[in-house]
Scaffold this motif. Structure first.
Motif, PDB file in Angstrom:
ATOM      1  N   ARG A   1       0.850  -1.197   0.000  1.00 11.54           N
ATOM      2  CA  ARG A   1       0.000   0.000   0.000  1.00 11.54           C
ATOM      3  C   ARG A   1       0.886   1.248   0.000  1.00 11.54           C
ATOM      4  N   LEU A   2       0.624   2.114  -0.964  1.00 17.68           N
ATOM      5  CA  LEU A   2       1.498   3.273  -1.175  1.00 17.68           C
ATOM      6  C   LEU A   2       1.057   4.454  -0.314  1.00 17.68           C
ATOM      7  N   PRO A   3       1.953   5.413  -0.116  1.00 17.35           N
ATOM      8  CA  PRO A   3       1.592   6.593   0.686  1.00 17.35           C
ATOM      9  C   PRO A   3       0.422   7.340   0.055  1.00 17.35           C
ATOM     10  N   LYS A   4      -0.375   7.918   0.936  1.00 14.27           N
ATOM     11  CA  LYS A   4      -1.494   8.725   0.416  1.00 14.27           C
ATOM     12  C   LYS A   4      -0.980  10.124   0.118  1.00 14.27           C
ATOM     13  N   LEU A   5      -0.342  10.243  -1.007  1.00 11.07           N
ATOM     14  CA  LEU A   5       0.317  11.499  -1.378  1.00 11.07           C
ATOM     15  C   LEU A   5       0.190  11.661  -2.881  1.00 11.07           C
ATOM     16  N   ASN A   6       0.223  12.909  -3.327  1.00 10.37           N
ATOM     17  CA  ASN A   6       0.356  13.117  -4.762  1.00 10.37           C
ATOM     18  C   ASN A   6       1.378  14.213  -5.041  1.00 10.37           C
ATOM     19  N   GLU A   7       1.578  14.540  -6.298  1.00 12.47           N
ATOM     20  CA  GLU A   7       2.577  15.528  -6.683  1.00 12.47           C
ATOM     21  C   GLU A   7       2.332  16.879  -6.008  1.00 12.47           C
ATOM     22  N   ASP A   8       1.070  17.231  -5.844  1.00 16.35           N
ATOM     23  CA  ASP A   8       0.768  18.526  -5.239  1.00 16.35           C
ATOM     24  C   ASP A   8       1.267  18.610  -3.801  1.00 16.35           C
ATOM     25  N   ASP A   9       1.196  17.489  -3.097  1.00 25.77           N
ATOM     26  CA  ASP A   9       1.708  17.482  -1.724  1.00 25.77           C
ATOM     27  C   ASP A   9       3.206  17.740  -1.712  1.00 25.77           C
TER      28      ASP A   9
ATOM     29  N   LEU B   1       8.989   7.539 -10.426  1.00 26.04           N
ATOM     30  CA  LEU B   1       9.693   6.251 -10.488  1.00 26.04           C
ATOM     31  C   LEU B   1       9.258   5.335  -9.349  1.00 26.04           C
ATOM     32  N   PHE B   2       9.138   5.930  -8.179  1.00 25.88           N
ATOM     33  CA  PHE B   2       8.722   5.136  -7.019  1.00 25.88           C
ATOM     34  C   PHE B   2       7.396   4.432  -7.299  1.00 25.88           C
ATOM     35  N   ARG B   3       6.460   5.176  -7.899  1.00 29.60           N
ATOM     36  CA  ARG B   3       5.159   4.567  -8.152  1.00 29.60           C
ATOM     37  C   ARG B   3       5.212   3.504  -9.244  1.00 29.60           C
ATOM     38  N   LYS B   4       6.140   3.700 -10.159  1.00 28.57           N
ATOM     39  CA  LYS B   4       6.210   2.822 -11.320  1.00 28.57           C
ATOM     40  C   LYS B   4       6.979   1.519 -11.048  1.00 28.57           C
ATOM     41  N   LEU B   5       8.026   1.629 -10.250  1.00 29.30           N
ATOM     42  CA  LEU B   5       8.939   0.477 -10.104  1.00 29.30           C
ATOM     43  C   LEU B   5       8.336  -0.647  -9.264  1.00 29.30           C
ATOM     44  N   GLN B   6       8.752  -1.865  -9.614  1.00 23.25           N
ATOM     45  CA  GLN B   6       8.443  -3.028  -8.791  1.00 23.25           C
ATOM     46  C   GLN B   6       9.287  -2.967  -7.519  1.00 23.25           C
ATOM     47  N   PRO B   7       8.810  -3.550  -6.435  1.00 23.53           N
ATOM     48  CA  PRO B   7       9.634  -3.571  -5.211  1.00 23.53           C
ATOM     49  C   PRO B   7      11.006  -4.202  -5.457  1.00 23.53           C
ATOM     50  N   GLU B   8      11.052  -5.124  -6.384  1.00 24.41           N
ATOM     51  CA  GLU B   8      12.358  -5.725  -6.716  1.00 24.41           C
ATOM     52  C   GLU B   8      12.483  -5.658  -8.234  1.00 24.41           C
ATOM     53  N   ILE B   9      13.422  -4.860  -8.713  1.00 23.45           N
ATOM     54  CA  ILE B   9      13.439  -4.649 -10.157  1.00 23.45           C
ATOM     55  C   ILE B   9      14.219  -5.724 -10.907  1.00 23.45           C
TER      56      ILE B   9
ATOM     57  N   GLU C   1      12.109  19.287  -8.840  1.00 19.85           N
ATOM     58  CA  GLU C   1      12.080  18.434 -10.038  1.00 19.85           C
ATOM     59  C   GLU C   1      12.605  17.038  -9.730  1.00 19.85           C
ATOM     60  N   SER C   2      13.695  16.999  -8.980  1.00 20.26           N
ATOM     61  CA  SER C   2      14.271  15.707  -8.612  1.00 20.26           C
ATOM     62  C   SER C   2      13.270  14.886  -7.787  1.00 20.26           C
ATOM     63  N   ARG C   3      12.605  15.548  -6.862  1.00 21.11           N
ATOM     64  CA  ARG C   3      11.610  14.850  -6.035  1.00 21.11           C
ATOM     65  C   ARG C   3      10.479  14.284  -6.903  1.00 21.11           C
ATOM     66  N   LEU C   4       9.983  15.124  -7.810  1.00 18.82           N
ATOM     67  CA  LEU C   4       8.836  14.688  -8.621  1.00 18.82           C
ATOM     68  C   LEU C   4       9.205  13.532  -9.537  1.00 18.82           C
ATOM     69  N   LYS C   5      10.403  13.628 -10.108  1.00 19.55           N
ATOM     70  CA  LYS C   5      10.849  12.546 -10.988  1.00 19.55           C
ATOM     71  C   LYS C   5      11.002  11.243 -10.181  1.00 19.55           C
ATOM     72  N   SER C   6      11.544  11.363  -8.997  1.00 18.00           N
ATOM     73  CA  SER C   6      11.724  10.188  -8.140  1.00 18.00           C
ATOM     74  C   SER C   6      10.381   9.605  -7.717  1.00 18.00           C
ATOM     75  N   PHE C   7       9.435  10.499  -7.435  1.00 16.88           N
ATOM     76  CA  PHE C   7       8.115  10.028  -7.003  1.00 16.88           C
ATOM     77  C   PHE C   7       7.448   9.205  -8.105  1.00 16.88           C
TER      78      PHE C   7
ATOM     79  N   GLU D   1      16.231   5.395 -10.301  1.00 22.51           N
ATOM     80  CA  GLU D   1      15.937   4.344 -11.286  1.00 22.51           C
ATOM     81  C   GLU D   1      16.315   2.967 -10.758  1.00 22.51           C
ATOM     82  N   SER D   2      17.269   2.920  -9.825  1.00 24.74           N
ATOM     83  CA  SER D   2      17.856   1.638  -9.452  1.00 24.74           C
ATOM     84  C   SER D   2      16.999   0.845  -8.474  1.00 24.74           C
ATOM     85  N   ASP D   3      16.122   1.521  -7.742  1.00 27.31           N
ATOM     86  CA  ASP D   3      15.396   0.797  -6.705  1.00 27.31           C
ATOM     87  C   ASP D   3      14.173   1.581  -6.266  1.00 27.31           C
ATOM     88  N   LYS D   4      13.109   0.886  -6.064  1.00 28.32           N
ATOM     89  CA  LYS D   4      11.846   1.526  -5.664  1.00 28.32           C
ATOM     90  C   LYS D   4      12.017   2.352  -4.392  1.00 28.32           C
ATOM     91  N   PHE D   5      12.787   1.803  -3.430  1.00 30.09           N
ATOM     92  CA  PHE D   5      12.885   2.500  -2.152  1.00 30.09           C
ATOM     93  C   PHE D   5      13.953   3.585  -2.149  1.00 30.09           C
TER      94      PHE D   5
END
Lengths: 477, 250
Positions: free
Chosen positions: A10-18, A42-50, A34-40, A139-143
């Motif tokens: 279950r992902l954090p209850k957050l969006n880009e606006d937050d 990726l975080f949503r997109k990546l599998q827990p284990e890539i 920008e770095s935060r948004l790009k990472s966010f 890019e390297s890891d979801k966390f």
């Protein structure tokens, strides 16, 4: 272990606006947002284990990210640790709050030890340069992406050229609230020919009833001929879910020494990577963990060689009791151009109960022939021959086993440049081994250290990796 | 009172293989006995059975210390009663420092109350006597030690433990001549009414430096011949084959 479906976490209850709102409130520059948004993203997109290789092992049951408060604009620990508690090192940085004390002479040398927020206010150009060069990539890891997107605390350490820090920098993480999330982002940058040691410690200062979340990202960049010794101790209470993403770029002729002692947390996920970027670099990682009860560990320690003549070694040792489980893996990757690399990877687990489970997966990926690389993995029980040997000298079985367990951890413990933390870890090992609470007895190694110090037997071995075993293993290969 | 270790008609098995087949031996505190024998004759088995190795089972006979059977006692209990085994192949214990281990031996086994600093100054003398650098105290027990260093480290432990009966299993093999002399001198310096040595050896050479009071020949799990030092010389000249032949012909 179960195959994890994407929807299980279950992902954090957050969006880009937050994130935008937080960044604005903290007065962060555009590049950081920008770095935060790009990472966010990726975080949503990546599998827990890539890595497809390890996906079947990914197990995040019992971990959810949705019930926490993130991106808090004020973060002060309710309890300030005293210097006595922290072993009175020269200076203390509390990642969850303010920098408590930095000696004046270091400031005069140009050493910077600041919270990220302070660094943005006072040294933005320098911080930006280091930050944009960072090595823990989303890019390297979801966390990694998680921490890169959502950190709201952290420390910037900068050591100028030709500067040696005599005393270790102490980074202390405290969880003190039910269902609190601490997402920390630390960047350490060493200019050429400088030296520093960092001791990172994580504790719980109240008996939490929730499931505190700790995510620590550590990004290290070592310029030529610099050296960093980084020790980390996970002593959180057993309700904490902890995540660690650490990576070092090891420059030409520079040295990175990692030491980890994982004792606490319900669930620990550790990702460590060294990238041997400059020729003649050297990195080693000694990790020990002791799991009991239902503790789970998911650890990875990788070394990637991209330049020539570098040396890297990983030693992972896990002791597991009750129904504790640990997955330990490591990948040594040597690229085509990384001639004359020397790599060693060993993962050893000791099972102390029938229900404990250890998995060890060492992997070598080597793309050129001019290298030396070895690996080993073993899962074993307490060696009967060792117990007999010590028994013939008069030590009963219980004492012998206790000494063998303590010894199992000692290779890591002896490298930690803090006497009080060494004692703490040894006594925790004793506690876990005995399964008891209360005042532990004196530990022989502590007494021996005392003897070395006051009885003037001989100087204790240099804390920064000059132990003979380490030396021969790394240099002779 | 002089302690006596008496082994009576001892039979023992390891994994269903009989390794001791009726062994008799009596050693008094203050004596030095040599037990010589060819490979596979049961020398190490004897040492292990004396110390209650978990894989060895006594099937017949007894081991008596001052008239009391010790067969029911655990390894560490036997050690605390004064038995000591110096290993042929000492076991490495990575992470257990030699120095702290020695201290544990003194406190746990002997109940030594010597203050730390005094204890370590004694230990340093023992180390020096056996050709060790002080830095060995900080090293892991036996780990990375050469074969000879391991053997000499056993003697340092022996000096700290001060047992009544010291069984030294092929301490001499793997030692060069200089190390052999060093070890022999250390053993000789400990000789006295308080301690008995049982030197298990394949060769005669250590016996040139440490003169035994009695020499026993162990063949096929039994002591087949006992005598004085001249017996060791005979073995050196003729080899174990002559003894075996004499037995076969007898």
């Amino acid at each position: 272990m179960s195959v994890l479906q994407k929807t299980d976490l279950r992902l954090p209850k957050l969006n880009e606006d937050d994130i935008r709102r937080y960044s604005k409130e903290m007065n962060e520059p555009e590049w950081l947002l920008e770095s935060r948004l790009k990472s966010f993203e990726l975080f949503r997109k990546l599998q827990p284990e890539i890595s497809p290789l390890f996906q079947k092992y990914a197990d995040l049951s019992g971990v959810s990210l949705d019930s926490y408060e993130y991106l808090r604009t004020s973060r002060k620990s309710s309890v300030t640790p005293t210097f006595e508690e922290l072993g009175n090192p020269n200076f203390v940085v509390q990642a969850g709050g303010n920098v408590l004390r930095v000696p004046q002479e270091l400031l005069e040398k140009g050493v910077i030890i600041e919270t990220i927020q302070e660094a943005l206010e006072r040294h933005q150009e320098l911080f930006k340069r280091v930050f944009l060069n960072k090595v823990v990539k989303s890019e390297s890891d979801k966390f990694a992406a998680f921490a890169n997107a959502l950190f709201d605390t952290g420390v910037f350490v900068y050591v100028p050229r030709n500067t040696t820090l005599e005393e270790p920098i102490s980074l202390v993480y405290l969880t003190d609230r039910t269902n609190s999330a601490m997402v920390s982002h630390t960047i350490i940058y060493l200019e050429p020919n400088s030296f520093a040691a960092v001791v990172e410690e994580g504790y719980s200062i109240s008996k939490d009833t929730g499931k505190p979340l700790v995510s620590v990202l550590t990004d290290i960049q070592l310029e030529d001929a610099s050296r960093l010794a980084f020790s980390s101790f996970n002593g959180f209470s057993k309700d904490v879910r902890s995540f660690s993403n650490k990576k070092a770029r090891v420059g030409r002729d520079s040295t990175m020494n990692w030491t980890f002692a994982y004792m606490g947390s319900a669930f620990t996920r550790g990702r460590l990577e060294n990238i041997m970027a400059g020729q003649g670099g050297s990195a080693d990682d000694i990790e020990v963990l002791f799991g009991d009860g239902d503790q789970r560990f998911d650890m990875a320690s990788d070394i990637t060689f991209v330049s020539t003549n570098s040396t890297g070694a990983v030693y992972v040792k896990a002791a597991l009791k009750d129904s504790a489980r640990a997955l330990s893996r490591g990948v040594v990757k040597i690229t085509e151009n990384a001639k004359k690399s020397s790599a060693f990877l060993s993962i050893h687990s000791m099972l102390l109960s029938r229900n404990a489970v250890a998995d060890a997966i060492p992997t070598l990926e080597i793309d050129n022939n001019d290298v030396k690389a070895t690996h080993s993995a073993a899962v074993e029980q307490i060696d009967e021959e060792k117990v007999f040997y010590l028994g013939t000298k008069g030590l009963d079985e219980e004492t012998s086993k206790r000494l063998i367990i303590l010894a199992f951890f000692e290779k890591a413990v002896e490298r930690i440049p803090s006497p009080s933390l060494r004692m703490k870890i040894r006594s925790l090992v004793e506690h876990k081994w005995r399964g008891s609470v209360g005042e532990p007895p004196k530990v022989e190694e502590d007494i021996f250290e005392w003897a070395l110090q006051f009885g003037k037997v001989s100087p204790i071995s240099d804390i920064f990796g000059t132990h003979y075993k380490y030396r021969t293993t790394v240099e002779k290969k | 009172m002089v302690s006596v270790l008496k082994i009576v008609d001892l039979h023992a098995k390891v994994e269903d293989k009989e390794v001791l087949k009726g062994l008799n031996l009596e050693v008094k505190q203050g004596e030095v006995h040599a037990i010589m024998g060819p490979n596979g004759s049961g020398k190490t088995s004897l040492a292990y059975v004396l110390m209650a190795h978990p894989r060895y089972k006594v099937t017949q006979g007894d081991i008596l210390l001052d008239g009391q059977s010790i067969l029911a006692l655990r390894t560490d209990q036997r050690a605390k009663l004064g038995l000591f085994l110096g290993f042929q192949y000492p076991v490495e214990v990575p992470g257990l420092r030699f120095g702290s281990f020695l201290r544990t031996l003194a406190t746990e086994v002997r109940g030594d109350k010597t203050p730390l600093s005094q204890f370590y100054s004694q230990v340093k003398q023992n180390l020096a006597r056996l050709g060790f650098d002080e830095s060995f105290l900080s090293r892991s027990l036996n780990e990375g030690f050469s074969g000879g260093e391991k053997k000499r480290a056993e003697i340092v432990q022996l000096m700290v433990s001060r047992p009544k009966f010291a069984v030294l299993d092929e301490t001499d093999s793997g030692l060069d001549v200089d190390a052999l002399k060093v070890v022999s001198e250390a053993i000789n310096s400990m000789r006295g009414p308080e301690i008995a040595f049982i030197l298990i050896t394949h060769y005669q050479r250590i016996l040139k430096y440490v003169r035994p009071d009695v020499v026993h020949i162990l063949v096929d799990g039994r002591i087949v011949k006992s005598g004085d030092y001249s017996l060791a010389e005979e073995i050196e000249r003729k080899g174990y084959e002559s003894i075996k032949e004499a037995m076969t012909n007898a």
